[in-house]
Design a protein around this motif. Structure first.
Motif: not given
Length: 541
Positions: A176-198, A166-171
């Protein structure tokens, strides 16, 4: 979409040139070199016992084919090519030529500014750009992924694959987003990431994904769950700029407040011999020999090995002091990407160089000899005498009793004494730590010793601007080899296997001394020149 690469101007290998000077001295060099016997087999990498200036150092910039002098990312693919991320495109480097992938040649590439590069298990490349999202290159085809495809931000600053490919992508500001099988699963401050700049990502040896953020500290992703470390846990700064796991399993964390180390979940300052590394660190690389390299935000390079800290910046020859990327290749070379100075490389040199940086008293060397214990004695211009053994250098100068600090000739005899010829104040001898100066039958105020030799009988011969002398054991004895001819400076001495003494002069030709009888050879006898500055007997005598 298909894509091609553009070849730019080839790089030119640097050739080192050495300038020789002749002024009744035999030889002057600016650097002293000792050749290495490099073992065959696996690449040994950079020897950490050496100073950084002893490595071979090369620089590539736009004049050598780089499209732009900012190198943000460096990787080596499975084929051995280096890939570089610059502000003007992705670059492939084969060690000779640069090949550029940019918007002109890959229409899917929406931005030439490349922040991050990663290689997948299928040898395809993933490229993070500033403003153009994510680009995938595989088999000559390209595909872009942007916010239109579900990417949370088109500014991609970091990339990392996990063990499941799986490819993890910091933006930047997209989380933070995880690219798996053509789909993006994103983690932001709403999901507990302390900052949206990874801005930094690392997969460690325990398959955890570490996220260095731009203001929220450090996070760890395990099975979809996030945990966070910040200043309260000892981070020092919540802006994380670099991450690296050592072979001992320590997590090194670069921040705007220096380096921290995490061990067993506990964060402490990174210290060397009790001192903290408190500068802004942008990149970290541990090499195969255990040295840890830090790329600084203006301070160049810092290398830590055991309790030793070495620095190498623009003053020492680094092309720029802001180091954005560090990478060790399969051959053990260290590659350095800088903000505005292009690409640098350190590699093991075929020769070790010793200069003032390594402890020499002066870089202008006039004479060299080796003693019976394998130590090298180095005479310098105005720097006295240096002794080099096992990489350690000590000096002998006028403070220790030398008559002067310009040493034009050095000779080691069988008793272990070192004979020292000066440029104006005659001869001295160093024995058992004591320096003794010897009077000359010539005027010692302008007596320049130019060469010395101990022959097979144990006699020490001294060539100078006053002719030839011999040490009797008690005093210097003048030896007249010119007869009624004008005296010439003696600049070279050699003993043949037959036991004959050969004497090279500065304008007086070549003299052979055999059983007390002299033979003079000049241009009239077929000698190419009457200035004979070096002598060597070949295998045929």
């Amino acid at each position: 979409m298909s894509w091609v690469v553009k070849e730019t101007a080839s790089s030119v290998q640097n050739a080192e040139q050495f300038t020789t000077m002749r002024n009744t001295f035999r030889l002057c060099t600016l650097l002293f070199y000792i050749s290495l016997s490099a073992p065959c087999g696996r690449a040994q990498g950079l020897d950490p016992a050496k100073s950084i200036s002893q490595y071979s150092h090369q620089v590539w910039q736009t004049k050598d084919g780089l499209p732009q002098n900012s190198v943000n990312a460096i990787i080596q693919d499975r084929s051995g090519y280096l890939w570089l991320g610059t502000q003007e495109g992705l670059v492939r480097f084969d060690g000779v030529r640069f090949y550029v992938v940019d918007k002109k040649h890959v229409p899917d590439l929406e931005s030439n500014y490349v922040w991050a590069i990663a290689e997948g298990s299928d040898s395809s490349l993933w490229i993070g750009t500033r403003g153009g999202g994510l680009l995938h290159l595989k088999g000559g085809k390209s595909r872009a992924y942007t916010t239109r495809d579900g990417l949370p931000s088109d500014i991609v600053v970091s990339l990392a694959f996990d063990s499941h490919d799986n490819l993890w992508i910091g933006t930047h500001e997209g989380g933070l987003t995880c690219f798996t099988a053509g789909d993006f699963r994103t983690y932001s401050t709403a999901e507990g990431l302390p900052s949206n700049t990874a801005q930094v990502l690392l997969r460690d040896s325990k398959e955890r994904i570490w996220i260095g953020t731009g203001g929220g500290g450090l996070s760890c992703m395990v099975d979809g769950a996030l945990s966070t470390f910040n200043r309260k846990q000892g981070l020092g700064s919540d802006i994380v700029t670099a991450l690296h796991e050592t072979r001992q399993g320590l997590l090194l964390i670069g921040t705007t407040d220096g380096v921290r180390v995490m061990k067993d979940g506990r964060i402490t300052p990174f210290t060397v011999a009790g001192r903290k590394l408190a500068e802004v660190v942008l990149s970290i690389q541990e090499d195969r020999n255990g040295a840890i390299w830090f790329g600084m935000a203006g301070g160049g390079l810092v290398r830590v090995w055991k309790d030793r800290v070495d620095r190498f910046g623009t003053k020492e020859g680094l092309s720029d002091g802001l180091v954005r990327a560090l990478f060790e290749d399969r051959e053990g070379n260290l590659w350095i990407g800088t903000y505005g100075g292009g690409l640098n490389r350190f590699s093991e040199a075929r020769f070790d160089s010793y200069t003032r940086s390594e402890g020499l008293s002066h870089d202008f060397i006039l004479s060299i000899c080796e003693d019976g214990q394998g130590a090298m004695w180095i005479g310098t211009y105005e720097g006295g005498l240096n002794r080099l053994k096992n990489g350690s250098i000590t000096q002998v100068t006028t403070r220790d009793g030398l008559p002067m600090n310009t040493i034009t000739s050095v000779c080691s005899d069988r008793s272990g004494a070192i004979w020292i010829g000066t440029n104006g104040k005659g001869l001295a001898r160093l024995k058992e730590g004591r320096v003794t100066s010897y009077a000359s039958p010539n005027d010692q105020n302008d007596h320049a010793v130019l060469c010395m030799l101990q022959d097979s009988r144990g006699q020490v011969w001294i060539g100078s601007n006053k002719g030839l002398s011999r040490w009797t054991g008690e005093f210097l004895e003048t030896v007249n080899v010119f007869g009624d001819l004008p005296l010439s400076p003696v600049v070279a001495l050699a003993e043949s296997r037959a036991g004959h003494l050969w004497i090279g002069t500065d304008g007086g030709g070549l003299v052979r001394l055999k059983n007390g009888e002299r033979t003079l050879l000049t241009r009239r006898d077929g000698l190419a020149n009457d200035f004979v500055i070096s002598l060597y007997e070949d295998g045929e005598g």
